[in-house]
Design a protein around this motif. Structure first.
Motif, PDB file in Angstrom:
ATOM      1  N   PHE A  51     -80.545  -7.447  22.899  1.00  0.00           N
ATOM      2  CA  PHE A  51     -81.474  -6.322  23.037  1.00  0.00           C
ATOM      3  C   PHE A  51     -80.069  -5.044  22.645  1.00  0.00           C
ATOM      4  O   PHE A  51     -80.295  -3.724  22.062  1.00  0.00           O
ATOM      5  CB  PHE A  51     -81.825  -5.730  23.628  1.00  0.00           C
ATOM      6  N   GLY A  52     -78.581  -5.595  22.206  1.00  0.00           N
ATOM      7  CA  GLY A  52     -77.891  -4.554  21.430  1.00  0.00           C
ATOM      8  C   GLY A  52     -77.514  -3.844  22.852  1.00  0.00           C
ATOM      9  O   GLY A  52     -77.811  -4.181  24.375  1.00  0.00           O
ATOM     10  N   THR A  53     -76.085  -2.941  23.224  1.00  0.00           N
ATOM     11  CA  THR A  53     -75.743  -2.525  23.610  1.00  0.00           C
ATOM     12  C   THR A  53     -76.770  -1.634  24.507  1.00  0.00           C
ATOM     13  O   THR A  53     -76.290  -0.775  25.769  1.00  0.00           O
ATOM     14  CB  THR A  53     -74.343  -1.838  23.767  1.00  0.00           C
ATOM     15  N   GLY A  54     -77.652  -0.846  23.954  1.00  0.00           N
ATOM     16  CA  GLY A  54     -78.923   0.306  24.347  1.00  0.00           C
ATOM     17  C   GLY A  54     -78.622   0.037  25.574  1.00  0.00           C
ATOM     18  O   GLY A  54     -78.858   1.398  26.961  1.00  0.00           O
ATOM     19  N   PRO A  55     -79.804  -1.072  25.952  1.00  0.00           N
ATOM     20  CA  PRO A  55     -80.329  -1.013  27.294  1.00  0.00           C
ATOM     21  C   PRO A  55     -79.696  -0.969  28.326  1.00  0.00           C
ATOM     22  O   PRO A  55     -78.580  -1.652  28.720  1.00  0.00           O
ATOM     23  CB  PRO A  55     -81.208  -2.067  27.466  1.00  0.00           C
ATOM     24  N   ALA A  56     -79.584  -0.005  29.771  1.00  0.00           N
ATOM     25  CA  ALA A  56     -78.856  -0.329  31.231  1.00  0.00           C
ATOM     26  C   ALA A  56     -79.462  -1.739  31.256  1.00  0.00           C
ATOM     27  O   ALA A  56     -80.391  -2.086  31.603  1.00  0.00           O
ATOM     28  CB  ALA A  56     -79.073   0.583  32.170  1.00  0.00           C
ATOM     29  N   LEU A  57     -77.880  -2.444  32.394  1.00  0.00           N
ATOM     30  CA  LEU A  57     -78.334  -2.921  32.835  1.00  0.00           C
ATOM     31  C   LEU A  57     -78.118  -3.303  34.658  1.00  0.00           C
ATOM     32  O   LEU A  57     -76.929  -2.834  34.729  1.00  0.00           O
ATOM     33  CB  LEU A  57     -76.891  -4.680  32.212  1.00  0.00           C
ATOM     34  N   VAL A  58     -79.543  -3.302  35.356  1.00  0.00           N
ATOM     35  CA  VAL A  58     -79.045  -2.637  35.841  1.00  0.00           C
ATOM     36  C   VAL A  58     -79.115  -3.114  37.746  1.00  0.00           C
ATOM     37  O   VAL A  58     -79.900  -4.417  37.297  1.00  0.00           O
ATOM     38  CB  VAL A  58     -80.280  -1.666  36.472  1.00  0.00           C
ATOM     39  N   PRO A  59     -77.936  -3.343  38.803  1.00  0.00           N
ATOM     40  CA  PRO A  59     -78.108  -4.887  39.077  1.00  0.00           C
ATOM     41  C   PRO A  59     -79.377  -4.944  40.145  1.00  0.00           C
ATOM     42  O   PRO A  59     -79.774  -3.881  40.846  1.00  0.00           O
ATOM     43  CB  PRO A  59     -76.897  -4.122  40.018  1.00  0.00           C
ATOM     44  N   TYR A  60     -79.706  -6.426  40.732  1.00  0.00           N
ATOM     45  CA  TYR A  60     -80.691  -6.655  40.885  1.00  0.00           C
ATOM     46  C   TYR A  60     -80.851  -6.624  42.653  1.00  0.00           C
ATOM     47  O   TYR A  60     -79.669  -6.829  43.348  1.00  0.00           O
ATOM     48  CB  TYR A  60     -81.716  -7.207  40.713  1.00  0.00           C
ATOM     49  N   ALA A  61     -81.309  -6.852  43.728  1.00  0.00           N
ATOM     50  CA  ALA A  61     -81.084  -6.439  44.977  1.00  0.00           C
ATOM     51  C   ALA A  61     -80.584  -8.039  44.961  1.00  0.00           C
ATOM     52  O   ALA A  61     -81.177  -8.609  45.064  1.00  0.00           O
ATOM     53  CB  ALA A  61     -81.994  -6.260  45.891  1.00  0.00           C
ATOM     54  N   GLY A  62     -79.489  -7.500  45.921  1.00  0.00           N
ATOM     55  CA  GLY A  62     -78.669  -9.166  46.182  1.00  0.00           C
ATOM     56  C   GLY A  62     -77.869  -9.086  45.659  1.00  0.00           C
ATOM     57  O   GLY A  62     -76.647 -10.312  45.571  1.00  0.00           O
ATOM     58  N   GLY A  63     -77.070  -8.472  44.784  1.00  0.00           N
ATOM     59  CA  GLY A  63     -76.545  -8.854  43.296  1.00  0.00           C
ATOM     60  C   GLY A  63     -76.056 -10.071  42.023  1.00  0.00           C
ATOM     61  O   GLY A  63     -75.222 -10.300  41.617  1.00  0.00           O
ATOM     62  N   GLU A  64     -76.867 -10.785  42.369  1.00  0.00           N
ATOM     63  CA  GLU A  64     -77.393 -12.079  41.894  1.00  0.00           C
ATOM     64  C   GLU A  64     -78.228 -12.060  40.386  1.00  0.00           C
ATOM     65  O   GLU A  64     -77.581 -12.920  39.743  1.00  0.00           O
ATOM     66  CB  GLU A  64     -77.133 -13.353  42.317  1.00  0.00           C
TER      67      GLU A  64
END
Length: 331
Positions: free
Chosen positions: A269-282
């Motif tokens: 998907f490229g570098t545009g979309p944000a990668l948002v940490p999910y609960a628990g951090g894994e």
């Protein structure tokens, strides 16, 4: 032969010898250059060859340089040729990897590319191991179809063609009884080893695999349509949204992914979309626009438990139905 014409011929012959018969590891002495010119029916004196080399080096923006290597075994060789060897290898790999270029045409193109370097380095372009097991097109007319499409795109014309599909006899047969398709071509896209035409037809933009197009004819004088739609068209977003270039309804999909899959998501998907940490951090969450199709669900399933569709609810539900159907099939 007039002296001026003979001098030009000698310069061209000398340039060819230096380009094909020399490199840093294989310089040629001036006496040997004189001998090789004589083998080509061109008489030359040693002093004139020195003058010719100086003349060739004085050509502005020539894209090459003739260098003298001094000492035992020294001589002259050409460097800074139009293509570096690494660039030629990259082009050769692209030709080998292209499914839409036939094996015979691949060999022809690579042989032509080899003439942009010395014959000693040309051997390094023989990278046929890349072809092993790769399905190559059997259709030589493909390049003519591409040429016709480029002509139509440049001229701003519509094109017509028959669109084909494979049958059980492994032959291309026209769809819809050979009905002629008529579209307005706007761009050619190379995706997943295939060439696609992006064209406007029936009120929207869609794509066609070029290797499945036959009897491609530019309709000169028939102005293409869809300029406003194409002006707002994002080719990169279009290819990222689709899976295997299969159409489907466009939806904003939220995926929960294990952290180890960050690279796979960026590749897709490229570098545009944000990668948002999910609960628990894994894990992380990514939200992207996707043309949802069976190929998309297959892509998700390929990651096993590494990816979970969180939203929208109807896409998550369809994923469940897909998995249930597969379970019933293999039960």
């Amino acid at each position: 032969m007039p002296r001026k014409e003979g001098q030009k011929l000698k310069l061209l012959a000398l340039l060819e010898i230096l380009a094909r018969e020399t490199d840093e590891a294989h310089p040629l002495s001036v006496p040997r250059l004189v001998e090789m010119l004589r083998e080509r029916g061109i008489n030359a004196e040693r002093k004139s060859v020195y003058d010719d080399i100086e003349t060739l080096n004085s050509i502005p923006d020539a894209g090459f340089e003739i260098v003298q290597q001094r000492g035992r075994g020294g001589g002259y060789y050409m460097t800074d040729t139009p293509f570096e060897l690494a660039e030629l290898k990259l082009l050769v790999d692209a030709v080998y990897a292209s499914k839409f270029i036939t094996a015979n045409k691949s060999k022809t193109l690579i042989r032509k590319l080899g003439r942009f370097t010395s014959r000693f380095r040309e051997a390094e372009l023989n990278r046929t191991v890349l072809v092993s097991g790769r399905i190559k097109s059997q259709e030589e007319r493909f390049l003519y179809s591409v040429d016709a499409l480029h002509a139509a795109i440049t001229g701003g014309w519509q094109v017509q063609f028959t669109y084909c599909e494979w049958n059980l006899d492994k032959k291309m047969t026209p769809r819809h009884g050979g009905r002629l398709y008529r579209v307005s071509p706007w761009a050619l896209v190379w995706e997943n080893g295939n060439y696609y035409l992006i064209a406007y037809t029936e009120g929207h933009l869609r794509h066609y695999r070029v290797d499945k197009m036959q009897q491609v004819v530019p309709l000169e004088g028939e102005a293409r349509e869809g300029a406003d739609e194409y002006a707002e068209f994002d080719v990169n977003a279009y290819t990222q949204q689709m899976f295997g270039m299969f159409n489907g309804p466009l939806k904003k999909v939220t995926l929960k992914c294990e952290n180890r899959l960050a690279g796979a998501m960026i590749d897709r998907f490229g570098t545009g979309p944000a990668l948002v940490p999910y609960a628990g951090g894994e894990s992380f969450v990514i939200t992207v626009d996707i043309q949802v199709s069976p190929q998309f669900y297959g892509w998700v399933a390929g990651f096993g438990t590494g990816i979970e569709i969180l939203a929208p609810a109807e896409v998550r539900a369809e994923m469940c139905r897909t998995l249930d159907t597969l379970e019933d099939l293999y039960r």
